[in-house]
Motif scaffolding. Structure first.
Motif, PDB file in Angstrom:
ATOM      1  N   GLY A 150     -28.466  35.388   1.122  1.00 34.26           N
ATOM      2  CA  GLY A 150     -29.401  35.152   2.222  1.00 34.26           C
ATOM      3  C   GLY A 150     -29.490  36.382   3.104  1.00 34.26           C
ATOM      4  N   ARG A 151     -30.654  36.592   3.680  1.00 34.98           N
ATOM      5  CA  ARG A 151     -30.897  37.808   4.443  1.00 34.98           C
ATOM      6  C   ARG A 151     -29.972  37.934   5.648  1.00 34.98           C
ATOM      7  NH1 ARG A 151     -37.089  39.324   4.918  1.00 34.98           N
ATOM      8  NH2 ARG A 151     -36.742  39.016   2.697  1.00 34.98           N
ATOM      9  N   ALA A 152     -29.740  36.822   6.361  1.00 36.64           N
ATOM     10  CA  ALA A 152     -28.910  36.870   7.560  1.00 36.64           C
ATOM     11  C   ALA A 152     -27.478  37.270   7.220  1.00 36.64           C
ATOM     12  CB  ALA A 152     -28.934  35.516   8.271  1.00 36.64           C
ATOM     13  N   VAL A 153     -26.907  36.634   6.176  1.00 42.79           N
ATOM     14  CA  VAL A 153     -25.534  36.964   5.758  1.00 42.79           C
ATOM     15  C   VAL A 153     -25.465  38.399   5.265  1.00 42.79           C
ATOM     16  CG1 VAL A 153     -23.697  36.409   4.116  1.00 42.79           C
ATOM     17  CG2 VAL A 153     -25.004  34.567   5.194  1.00 42.79           C
ATOM     18  N   PHE A 154     -26.492  38.819   4.520  1.00 41.89           N
ATOM     19  CA  PHE A 154     -26.538  40.172   3.965  1.00 41.89           C
ATOM     20  C   PHE A 154     -26.445  41.223   5.079  1.00 41.89           C
ATOM     21  CE2 PHE A 154     -29.179  43.841   2.689  1.00 41.89           C
ATOM     22  CZ  PHE A 154     -28.496  44.248   1.560  1.00 41.89           C
ATOM     23  N   PHE A 155     -27.255  41.090   6.133  1.00 39.56           N
ATOM     24  CA  PHE A 155     -27.244  42.070   7.211  1.00 39.56           C
ATOM     25  C   PHE A 155     -25.988  41.943   8.081  1.00 39.56           C
ATOM     26  CE2 PHE A 155     -31.871  42.120   6.316  1.00 39.56           C
ATOM     27  CZ  PHE A 155     -32.007  43.483   6.102  1.00 39.56           C
ATOM     28  N   LYS A 156     -25.492  40.739   8.261  1.00 47.79           N
ATOM     29  CA  LYS A 156     -24.264  40.550   9.033  1.00 47.79           C
ATOM     30  C   LYS A 156     -23.086  41.227   8.339  1.00 47.79           C
ATOM     31  CE  LYS A 156     -21.252  36.927  10.898  1.00 47.79           C
ATOM     32  NZ  LYS A 156     -21.031  35.453  10.993  1.00 47.79           N
ATOM     33  N   GLU A 157     -22.973  41.006   7.031  1.00 47.66           N
ATOM     34  CA  GLU A 157     -21.892  41.640   6.273  1.00 47.66           C
ATOM     35  C   GLU A 157     -22.063  43.160   6.259  1.00 47.66           C
ATOM     36  OE1 GLU A 157     -19.136  40.325   4.773  1.00 47.66           O
ATOM     37  OE2 GLU A 157     -19.649  38.418   5.704  1.00 47.66           O
ATOM     38  N   GLY A 158     -23.304  43.633   6.185  1.00 50.98           N
ATOM     39  CA  GLY A 158     -23.548  45.071   6.200  1.00 50.98           C
ATOM     40  C   GLY A 158     -23.081  45.720   7.484  1.00 50.98           C
ATOM     41  N   LEU A 159     -23.358  45.096   8.626  1.00 48.90           N
ATOM     42  CA  LEU A 159     -22.900  45.629   9.913  1.00 48.90           C
ATOM     43  C   LEU A 159     -21.385  45.614  10.000  1.00 48.90           C
ATOM     44  CD1 LEU A 159     -25.540  44.046  12.325  1.00 48.90           C
ATOM     45  CD2 LEU A 159     -25.329  46.460  11.675  1.00 48.90           C
ATOM     46  N   LYS A 160     -20.766  44.555   9.482  1.00 39.70           N
ATOM     47  CA  LYS A 160     -19.306  44.466   9.500  1.00 39.70           C
ATOM     48  C   LYS A 160     -18.690  45.589   8.665  1.00 39.70           C
ATOM     49  CE  LYS A 160     -17.667  40.371   8.718  1.00 39.70           C
ATOM     50  NZ  LYS A 160     -17.188  39.177   7.985  1.00 39.70           N
ATOM     51  N   MET A 161     -19.290  45.844   7.471  1.00 37.34           N
ATOM     52  CA  MET A 161     -18.800  46.916   6.619  1.00 37.34           C
ATOM     53  C   MET A 161     -18.965  48.269   7.278  1.00 37.34           C
ATOM     54  SD  MET A 161     -20.355  45.630   3.004  1.00 37.34           S
ATOM     55  CE  MET A 161     -20.351  47.304   2.388  1.00 37.34           C
ATOM     56  N   LEU A 162     -20.104  48.467   7.939  1.00 36.95           N
ATOM     57  CA  LEU A 162     -20.367  49.744   8.589  1.00 36.95           C
ATOM     58  C   LEU A 162     -19.338  50.027   9.676  1.00 36.95           C
ATOM     59  CD1 LEU A 162     -22.219  52.196   8.812  1.00 36.95           C
ATOM     60  CD2 LEU A 162     -23.619  50.909  10.431  1.00 36.95           C
ATOM     61  N   ARG A 163     -18.972  49.019  10.445  1.00 37.49           N
ATOM     62  CA  ARG A 163     -17.953  49.209  11.491  1.00 37.49           C
ATOM     63  C   ARG A 163     -16.608  49.613  10.897  1.00 37.49           C
ATOM     64  NH1 ARG A 163     -20.484  44.625  13.927  1.00 37.49           N
ATOM     65  NH2 ARG A 163     -18.936  43.228  12.987  1.00 37.49           N
ATOM     66  N   LYS A 164     -16.309  49.123   9.716  1.00 37.42           N
ATOM     67  CA  LYS A 164     -15.024  49.436   9.082  1.00 37.42           C
ATOM     68  C   LYS A 164     -15.033  50.793   8.386  1.00 37.42           C
ATOM     69  CE  LYS A 164     -13.642  44.629   8.238  1.00 37.42           C
ATOM     70  NZ  LYS A 164     -13.300  43.619   7.211  1.00 37.42           N
ATOM     71  N   LEU A 165     -16.184  51.173   7.814  1.00 36.69           N
ATOM     72  CA  LEU A 165     -16.234  52.383   6.999  1.00 36.69           C
ATOM     73  C   LEU A 165     -16.602  53.638   7.779  1.00 36.69           C
ATOM     74  CD1 LEU A 165     -18.023  50.947   3.823  1.00 36.69           C
ATOM     75  CD2 LEU A 165     -15.591  51.380   4.141  1.00 36.69           C
ATOM     76  N   ARG A 166     -17.331  53.492   8.883  1.00 38.98           N
ATOM     77  CA  ARG A 166     -17.774  54.667   9.643  1.00 38.98           C
ATOM     78  C   ARG A 166     -16.609  55.526  10.132  1.00 38.98           C
ATOM     79  NH1 ARG A 166     -21.769  53.458  14.403  1.00 38.98           N
ATOM     80  NH2 ARG A 166     -23.383  53.584  12.803  1.00 38.98           N
ATOM     81  N   PRO A 167     -15.481  54.945  10.632  1.00 38.94           N
ATOM     82  CA  PRO A 167     -14.387  55.798  11.137  1.00 38.94           C
ATOM     83  C   PRO A 167     -13.733  56.686  10.094  1.00 38.94           C
ATOM     84  CG  PRO A 167     -14.158  53.535  11.931  1.00 38.94           C
ATOM     85  CD  PRO A 167     -15.201  53.518  10.879  1.00 38.94           C
ATOM     86  N   ILE A 168     -13.982  56.425   8.799  1.00 33.73           N
ATOM     87  CA  ILE A 168     -13.361  57.240   7.755  1.00 33.73           C
ATOM     88  C   ILE A 168     -13.963  58.639   7.722  1.00 33.73           C
ATOM     89  CG2 ILE A 168     -13.084  57.451   5.248  1.00 33.73           C
ATOM     90  CD1 ILE A 168     -12.912  54.446   5.103  1.00 33.73           C
ATOM     91  N   HIS A 169     -15.231  58.789   8.095  1.00 38.06           N
ATOM     92  CA  HIS A 169     -15.918  60.079   8.074  1.00 38.06           C
ATOM     93  C   HIS A 169     -15.864  60.715   6.683  1.00 38.06           C
ATOM     94  CE1 HIS A 169     -16.429  59.943  12.386  1.00 38.06           C
ATOM     95  NE2 HIS A 169     -15.134  59.762  12.545  1.00 38.06           N
ATOM     96  N   ALA A 170     -16.177  59.936   5.648  1.00 37.87           N
ATOM     97  CA  ALA A 170     -16.168  60.465   4.287  1.00 37.87           C
ATOM     98  C   ALA A 170     -17.337  61.426   4.089  1.00 37.87           C
ATOM     99  CB  ALA A 170     -16.249  59.327   3.276  1.00 37.87           C
ATOM    100  N   ASP A 171     -17.078  62.533   3.405  1.00 36.36           N
ATOM    101  CA  ASP A 171     -18.119  63.518   3.139  1.00 36.36           C
ATOM    102  C   ASP A 171     -19.084  63.035   2.065  1.00 36.36           C
ATOM    103  OD1 ASP A 171     -17.145  66.308   4.519  1.00 36.36           O
ATOM    104  OD2 ASP A 171     -15.483  65.003   3.947  1.00 36.36           O
ATOM    105  N   ALA A 172     -18.577  62.249   1.121  1.00 34.84           N
ATOM    106  CA  ALA A 172     -19.420  61.757   0.030  1.00 34.84           C
ATOM    107  C   ALA A 172     -19.123  60.287  -0.218  1.00 34.84           C
ATOM    108  CB  ALA A 172     -19.174  62.559  -1.241  1.00 34.84           C
ATOM    109  N   TRP A 173     -20.179  59.527  -0.436  1.00 37.34           N
ATOM    110  CA  TRP A 173     -20.056  58.123  -0.840  1.00 37.34           C
ATOM    111  C   TRP A 173     -20.599  57.996  -2.258  1.00 37.34           C
ATOM    112  CZ3 TRP A 173     -21.124  53.537   2.913  1.00 37.34           C
ATOM    113  CH2 TRP A 173     -20.405  53.722   4.110  1.00 37.34           C
ATOM    114  N   ILE A 174     -19.875  57.256  -3.090  1.00 36.14           N
ATOM    115  CA  ILE A 174     -20.306  57.041  -4.465  1.00 36.14           C
ATOM    116  C   ILE A 174     -20.255  55.549  -4.766  1.00 36.14           C
ATOM    117  CG2 ILE A 174     -19.872  57.544  -6.899  1.00 36.14           C
ATOM    118  CD1 ILE A 174     -18.572  60.127  -6.067  1.00 36.14           C
TER     119      ILE A 174
END
Length: 394
Positions: free
Chosen positions: A81-105
């Motif tokens: 569902g669209r709502a769950v999809f975007f909610k989970e995406g924001l949650k993932m972004l909050r967790k992954l952004r602090p890593i500052h990875a140069d490349a994502w694969i």
């Protein structure tokens, strides 16, 4: 969990972040693990392996190899569902952004989707779309278009060398199709012609598919039952190879129960280890892959390298592996469609031989076996391989 450890990730080496569906032993997870281990051994990048879904038996192996890893336990799937999809995406972004990875694969369809949509917001300099994938249950074309807006490079399907991956990450070129050389890591399959195909009095059908919901084991069983009604004189044996099922044991048990209900006892054999897989490949007459979604299938590569004709679900990823030489190689995901495809391949021995030969030639043309590409790489092997890549190959 990631944010609390993110300070340890910010080191002098640039970081490459591999997104995988789970930490189980699937083909995409295997590829990410091999790349991460090779890059770490070659001291080129600092690799991280992060699972969108749950943890699994690959985690202790990653730990043993000193590769940092986490499981996000996310439901980042458009079907939720669209709502769950975007909610989970924001949650993932909050967790992954602090890593500052140069490349994502990304290493599967939904992982590539996360790379394309979230990678730019997390400041990744390079975002690599790794493996084509298709899922019949979602609007693939539209989502793929969204994701590619944030992708800088497209890596080749299959397993490429760590050096090629390193060059692709460091490339300054504009987005484009960048075909990296693929590597087959099973020498027994490459030397298959020397071994020869073993004869069998039964017509043997082989299915290499882990016990996951998207792998349609039940479809093959239903097709076999239909086939035996249409051609009762056929003597058929089916070998199913899947991983130790773990949480998915109910899928294997349901398949076993269905085989019994369909009267296939003594015809269908389930294997949860690979101890007899090489023998099964040498005795099989056809390899089958019924599936809803797929990356660049290891099973198809193994069938083809073993010189087998292949029948596969008619989805983008499978067409990408098998090519367009034989329209009869693809079936729709119905028992009737697969039964018809099997009956044709059973009754047409010249077609079987021709398809097997074409499949093997194709896989050896697009992939190669190279002992120097074993994992992990050493610095010396990287330098040697670099020299080889600049010379003409046979």
């Amino acid at each position: 969990q990631i944010s609390t450890k993110s300070s340890t990730v910010l080191m002098s080496k640039p970081t490459v972040l591999f997104l995988v569906p789970t930490l189980n032993f699937g083909g995409t997870e295997k590829g990410a693990f091999l790349y991460a281990r090779a890059l770490k051994a070659a001291e080129i990048w600092r690799p991280l392996v992060i699972s969108l879904g749950p943890s699994g038996p690959m985690q202790p192996i990653l730990n043993e190899n000193g590769i940092e890893n986490w499981a996000l336990n996310s439901r980042f799937r458009f079907e939720t569902g669209r709502a769950v999809f975007f909610k989970e995406g924001l949650k993932m972004l909050r967790k992954l952004r602090p890593i500052h990875a140069d490349a994502w694969i990304g290493s599967s369809f939904h992982c590539n989707l996360a790379v394309g949509l979230l990678g730019p917001l997390a400041g990744a300099k390079q975002r690599i779309w790794w493996q084509k994938s298709a899922d019949s249950t979602i609007p693939v074309g539209r989502i793929e278009k969204w994701a590619r807006r944030g992708i800088t490079h497209y890596a080749a399907n299959g397993q490429a060398s760590a050096l090629h991956l390193h060059e692709r990450i460091n490339s300054k070129s504009e987005f484009g199709i960048a075909k990296m050389l693929n590597v087959l890591d099973n020498k027994d399959l490459i030397d298959f012609e020397a071994q020869g195909r073993l004869k069998s009095s039964e017509f043997r059908i082989l299915l290499l598919a882990n016990f996951y919901p998207e792998k349609l084991h039940s479809l093959l069983l239903q097709a076999i039952a239909l086939l035996l009604v249409q051609a009762p004189e056929c003597t058929i044996r089916v070998d199913v190879f899947g991983n130790e099922p773990g949480r998915q044991v109910h899928i294997m048990n349901r398949a076993k129960a269905l085989a019994f209900d369909l009267g296939l006892s003594g015809r269908v054999f389930f294997h949860t280890t690979n101890a007899h897989k090489q023998d099964a490949l040498s005795r099989a007459h056809v390899g089958v892959l019924p599936t809803l979604s797929e990356g660049y299938s290891n099973a198809l590569m193994e069938y083809m390298a073993a010189g087998l004709p292949v029948l596969a679900s008619n989805i983008l990823a499978n067409r990408d592996v098998l090519g367009s030489d034989y329209a009869s190689a693809f079936f729709e995901n119905t028992a009737d469609s697969l039964a018809k495809a099997l009956l044709e391949i059973i009754n047409n021995q010249p077609l079987r031989k021709e398809m097997g030969r074409v499949n093997r030639n194709r896989i050896l043309r697009l992939h190669r076996f190279d002992p120097a590409c074993r994992w992990p790489f050493s610095n010396q092997e990287i330098q040697t391989f670099n020299l080889q890549e600049n010379s003409e190959r046979p």
